[in-house]
Design an enzyme around this catalytic site. Structure first.
Site, PDB file in Angstrom:
ATOM      1  N   ASP A   1     -56.982  17.960 -17.205  1.00  0.00           N
ATOM      2  CA  ASP A   1     -56.829  19.207 -16.462  1.00  0.00           C
ATOM      3  C   ASP A   1     -56.146  18.863 -15.145  1.00  0.00           C
ATOM      4  O   ASP A   1     -56.041  17.686 -14.780  1.00  0.00           O
ATOM      5  CB  ASP A   1     -58.210  19.846 -16.204  1.00  0.00           C
TER       6      ASP A   1
ATOM      7  N   CYS B   1     -56.939  23.079 -19.856  1.00  0.00           N
ATOM      8  CA  CYS B   1     -56.272  23.802 -18.780  1.00  0.00           C
ATOM      9  C   CYS B   1     -55.422  24.896 -19.412  1.00  0.00           C
ATOM     10  O   CYS B   1     -54.536  24.595 -20.226  1.00  0.00           O
ATOM     11  CB  CYS B   1     -55.399  22.804 -18.014  1.00  0.00           C
TER      12      CYS B   1
ATOM     13  N   CYS C   1     -58.798  30.600 -16.745  1.00  0.00           N
ATOM     14  CA  CYS C   1     -58.575  29.314 -16.074  1.00  0.00           C
ATOM     15  C   CYS C   1     -59.895  28.558 -16.122  1.00  0.00           C
ATOM     16  O   CYS C   1     -60.950  29.129 -15.833  1.00  0.00           O
ATOM     17  CB  CYS C   1     -58.153  29.566 -14.627  1.00  0.00           C
ATOM     18  N   THR C   2     -59.835  27.285 -16.520  1.00  0.00           N
ATOM     19  CA  THR C   2     -61.093  26.554 -16.722  1.00  0.00           C
ATOM     20  C   THR C   2     -61.873  26.344 -15.422  1.00  0.00           C
ATOM     21  O   THR C   2     -63.089  26.182 -15.449  1.00  0.00           O
ATOM     22  CB  THR C   2     -60.832  25.196 -17.412  1.00  0.00           C
TER      23      THR C   2
END
Ligand code: DGL
Length: 262
Positions: A10, A73, A183-184
């Site tokens: 990410d 991501c 969005c992570t």
């Protein structure tokens, strides 16, 4: 091959929300996580830059012997996964904003999506959202500044509360009943967001779905690790380690965090 690690990357610490789901669903698997914090936020970079970072991260994970890569991501997935899949032989799992379940369940015919500029402007995202825009209203909102606050240890802060109200209130005025977290990093804001939007808005996060998909792809490729030796988890970050260590502090698994220039 089966005992080789799952590689995860990410732009920073957000993808650890996916790592947590993967390690809880797949306790025998070894993992290597790359936090490219030096280059965060990806969401405000050009597609070319996002592809360049994604290739660099993938190559490092492959050098370290990873058997499969999880792009944890949304920004990297929506901009780079097709290129990664065409360039490398290992299987890739990506994460994309879960518009479909929100679109199928909405009763107000209005859903919100909070994601980075890089994700919202990608052609992969447009292709998915176009399928639903004729029947429902999709309110897209860029979460500008959120990732930077999280990466600066300001997950819970006055600045964050102000930003969240600024981005979510207009969606509430348009009567959304589902909010997709695209969005992570935003998974770590789940409770703060729920407090603002109220119980009548269902928040959709794809972390668990991504872990399940990882399991499916491992099974399909006969890559699952069935040895019950204690699994090994290694984190690499290319900026200061503090924020990553603080987000992992309640994790009960054994892991190492190393600073690495990549
Ligand atoms: N966690 C990344 C995502 O899911 C954050 C992107 C960024 O660095 O802007 O999109």
């Amino acid at each position: 091959m089966n005992t080789q690690p799952i590689g995860i990357f990410d732009s920073g610490i957000g993808g650890t929300s996916i790592w947590k789901e993967i390690t809880s669903l797949l306790p025998y698997e070894n993992t290597i996580y790359l936090a490219d914090s030096k280059n965060a936020p990806y969401g405000e970079k050009s597609a070319e830059k996002i592809i360049e970072f994604s290739v660099k991260n993938t190559e490092l994970l492959l050098e370290k012997g990873c058997k499969i890569i999880v792009v944890a991501c949304n920004t990297a997935t929506t901009n780079a996964i097709e290129i990664l899949r065409s360039k490398y032989d290992v299987p890739f799992i990506g994460i994309e904003p879960a518009i479909k379940p929100a679109a199928l369940q909405t009763l107000t015919n209005s859903i919100g999506i909070l994601a980075t500029k890089g994700t919202l402007s990608s052609s992969l995202f447009s292709k998915t959202s176009e399928k639903f825009t004729s029947t429902i209203k999709i309110i897209e909102q860029e979460g500008k500044g959120i990732v930077t606050l999280i990466e600066s240890d300001k997950l819970v802060s006055v600045e964050m509360t102000l930003l969240l109200h600024k981005y979510l209130n207009p969606m509430l005025e348009q009567r959304i009943d589902h909010l997709v977290l695209g969005c992570t990093h935003y998974s770590y804001l789940f409770q703060q967001i729920q407090k603002i939007v109220g119980e009548n808005v269902q928040i959709i996060d794809s972390g668990l779905a991504t872990a399940k998909q990882t399991n499916t792809i491992l099974e399909k490729n006969n890559l699952k690790n069935f040895t019950s030796d204690a699994s090994k988890h290694q984190f690499y970050i290319n900026s200061e380690k503090d924020v990553l260590e603080s987000i992992l502090k309640e994790v009960s698994l054994e892991y190492t965090v190393n600073k690495l220039d990549f």
